[in-house]
Design an enzyme around this catalytic site. Structure first.
Site, PDB file in Angstrom:
ATOM      1  N   LEU A 107      40.963  69.249 121.116  1.00 42.85           N
ATOM      2  CA  LEU A 107      42.073  68.662 120.362  1.00 42.85           C
ATOM      3  C   LEU A 107      43.328  69.521 120.429  1.00 42.85           C
ATOM      4  O   LEU A 107      43.274  70.747 120.322  1.00 42.85           O
ATOM      5  CB  LEU A 107      41.642  68.467 118.906  1.00 42.85           C
ATOM      6  N   HIS A 108      44.468  68.848 120.611  1.00 41.67           N
ATOM      7  CA  HIS A 108      45.773  69.507 120.615  1.00 41.67           C
ATOM      8  C   HIS A 108      46.663  68.786 119.611  1.00 41.67           C
ATOM      9  O   HIS A 108      46.220  67.845 118.933  1.00 41.67           O
ATOM     10  CB  HIS A 108      46.362  69.529 122.032  1.00 41.67           C
ATOM     11  N   ASP A 123      48.728  57.421 126.804  1.00 40.23           N
ATOM     12  CA  ASP A 123      47.852  56.658 127.706  1.00 40.23           C
ATOM     13  C   ASP A 123      48.225  55.184 127.568  1.00 40.23           C
ATOM     14  O   ASP A 123      47.501  54.396 126.957  1.00 40.23           O
ATOM     15  CB  ASP A 123      46.398  56.926 127.348  1.00 40.23           C
ATOM     16  N   HIS A 165      46.693  64.920 119.606  1.00 39.87           N
ATOM     17  CA  HIS A 165      45.575  64.298 118.884  1.00 39.87           C
ATOM     18  C   HIS A 165      45.819  64.361 117.371  1.00 39.87           C
ATOM     19  O   HIS A 165      45.563  63.408 116.638  1.00 39.87           O
ATOM     20  CB  HIS A 165      44.264  65.043 119.167  1.00 39.87           C
ATOM     21  N   MET A 194      38.273  62.561 123.125  1.00 39.80           N
ATOM     22  CA  MET A 194      37.266  63.269 123.922  1.00 39.80           C
ATOM     23  C   MET A 194      37.270  64.760 123.569  1.00 39.80           C
ATOM     24  O   MET A 194      36.738  65.584 124.320  1.00 39.80           O
ATOM     25  CB  MET A 194      37.523  63.061 125.417  1.00 39.80           C
ATOM     26  N   ARG A 244      44.002  68.075 130.013  1.00 41.27           N
ATOM     27  CA  ARG A 244      43.943  68.446 131.430  1.00 41.27           C
ATOM     28  C   ARG A 244      45.070  69.408 131.830  1.00 41.27           C
ATOM     29  O   ARG A 244      45.031  69.951 132.936  1.00 41.27           O
ATOM     30  CB  ARG A 244      43.950  67.196 132.319  1.00 41.27           C
TER      31      ARG A 244
END
Ligand code: AMP
Length: 285
Positions: free
Chosen positions: A33-34, A152, A37, A30, A189
Site C-alpha cells: 500500500l502507498h 487504472d 491506496h 493487491m 510497480r
C-alpha cells in the site's frame, strides 16, 4: 481492525454490520500500500460506516510470464497503515481460499469489448482475472459502495460495466490519481525502477500533459497527437505499448463535444507503467 483470512468469517462480520443498518465500503487492493491506496481508503471512510480493505495478489489477473511471483508483498507495513487509517476489517485470504479448485477451470466473468482494447491487447486474460476477482469480492462483501482508482482507468470502466450488467447493488466511486511530486503516478510497480529509470519515469505524465494541453485548446488531430505522444515516450527511453486518445466515458472513438481521455502504457526497464489524463474539450456547456 479485524484481520480476516477466511470467507465465512468475513461474511459473518459483515452480516452483523449490515443487520445493524451500517453502510459498508470495500476497497480492493493487491497490497504494497502507498498513499494512492490510502486516498481510496479515506474516500471509503467518508462514504460508509464500515470500511473493508482486501489485500490479495490475484494470480488470475497476471498473464503468463508476468510478475506474479515477484510482485511486492509487504503485509506487516500494509496492516500498520490500515490500522492507522481506521479500517474496520482487512480481508487477507490466501489463494486457496479464493480459488479452491485452482484458477484454470474456475467460473469466470468477462466484460467483452472494454477488456480487449488498450492493456487487454498486451495482457492476455488480465481483465477476465480482474472482473472475476471483483465479482467474487462483491458477492462476499456485498458492499454499499466500492472505491477504485482512476489511475487504472480501463479497469474502472470494466468494473462499472460489470456492476451495471450483473445488477450489483453497489455504488462504484473513483478517486483521482495520486502522484509523486514530479508527476509520476504512484504504483507498486514503481519499485522496479532503478535510479536512472526513476528519473526518466515522469516523462510519461509529461507526455500525457502535453497532449491534454493541445486537446484542451481544441486541436483535433487525434492520430497525430497520439503518435507525437508515443514518440515523446520513445525519445525519453521508454517502450510504449500504446498511446491513445479516446472518449472518456465509452473508451470509443473521440466524439466532438464530449470529454476525452489520453491513455498510455509504456515499458521502462522491467516496469510497465500506465497513466491517463481526462480532458474537457472547449465549446462544451
Ligand atoms: P492495486 O493494488 O494496484 O491493484 O490497486 C488497488 C486500487 O488502488 C485500484 O483501484 C487502483 O486503481 C488504485 N490505485 C493504485 N494506484 C493509485 C494511485 N496512484 N492513485 C489512486 N489510486 C490508485
Amino acid at each position: 481492525m479485524f484481520v480476516v483470512p477466511d470467507v465465512s468469517d468475513l461474511r459473518t462480520r459483515i452480516g452483523r454490520w449490515k443487520a445493524a443498518g451500517e453502510r459498508v465500503a470495500l476497497v480492493p487492493t493487491m497490497g504494497n500500500l502507498h498513499d494512492g491506496h490510502m486516498s481510496l481508503v479515506q474516500l471509503a471512510r467518508a462514504n460508509a460506516d464500515r470500511v473493508v480493505v482486501s489485500v490479495f495478489v490475484n494470480p488470475m489477473q497476471f498473464a503468463p510470464g508476468e510478475d506474479f511471483e515477484s510482485y511486492p508483498r509487504t503485509e506487516q507495513d500494509d496492516r500498520d497503515r490500515l490500522v492507522d487509517a481506521g479500517v474496520d476489517a482487512l480481508f487477507l485470504p490466501d489463494t486457496e481460499e479464493i480459488y479452491p479448485g485452482g484458477t484454470d477451470s474456475v467460473t469466470y466473468v468477462e466484460v467483452p469489448g472494454l477488456s480487449d482494447m488498450l492493456c487487454g491487447r498486451f495482457r492476455d486474460g488480465h481483465f477476465r482475472g480482474v472482473a472475476t476477482i471483483v465479482t467474487k469480492l462483491f458477492n462476499l462483501v456485498d458492499p454499499d459502495v466500492a472505491v477504485f482508482g482512476e489511475k487504472d482507468y480501463q479497469q474502472l470502466q470494466v468494473i462499472r460495466r460489470l456492476a451495471h450488467d450483473l445488477c450489483f447493488a453497489v455504488e462504484v466511486i473513483s478517486a483521482p490519481t495520486h502522484r509523486e511530486a514530479d508527476g509520476l503516478a504512484m504504483s507498486s510497480r514503481n519499485r522496479y525502477l532503478d535510479a536512472r529509470e526513476r528519473a526518466i519515469a515522469p516523462a510519461l505524465f509529461q507526455a500525457l500533459r502535453q497532449t491534454a494541453a493541445a486537446l484542451a485548446v481544441g486541436i483535433g488531430e487525434f492520430e497525430q497527437l497520439a503518435s507525437q505522444g508515443a514518440a515523446m515516450l520513445e525519445s525519453a527511453g521508454m517502450r510504449p505499448d500504446y498511446f491513445e486518445i479516446l472518449d472518456a466515458e465509452t473508451l470509443g472513438e473521440p466524439q466532438s463535444g464530449r470529454d476525452l481521455v489520453v491513455m498510455a502504457a509504456a515499458w521502462l526497464g522491467r516496469a510497465r507503467l500506465i497513466d491517463n489524463l481526462r480532458v474537457t474539450v472547449p465549446g462544451q456547456d
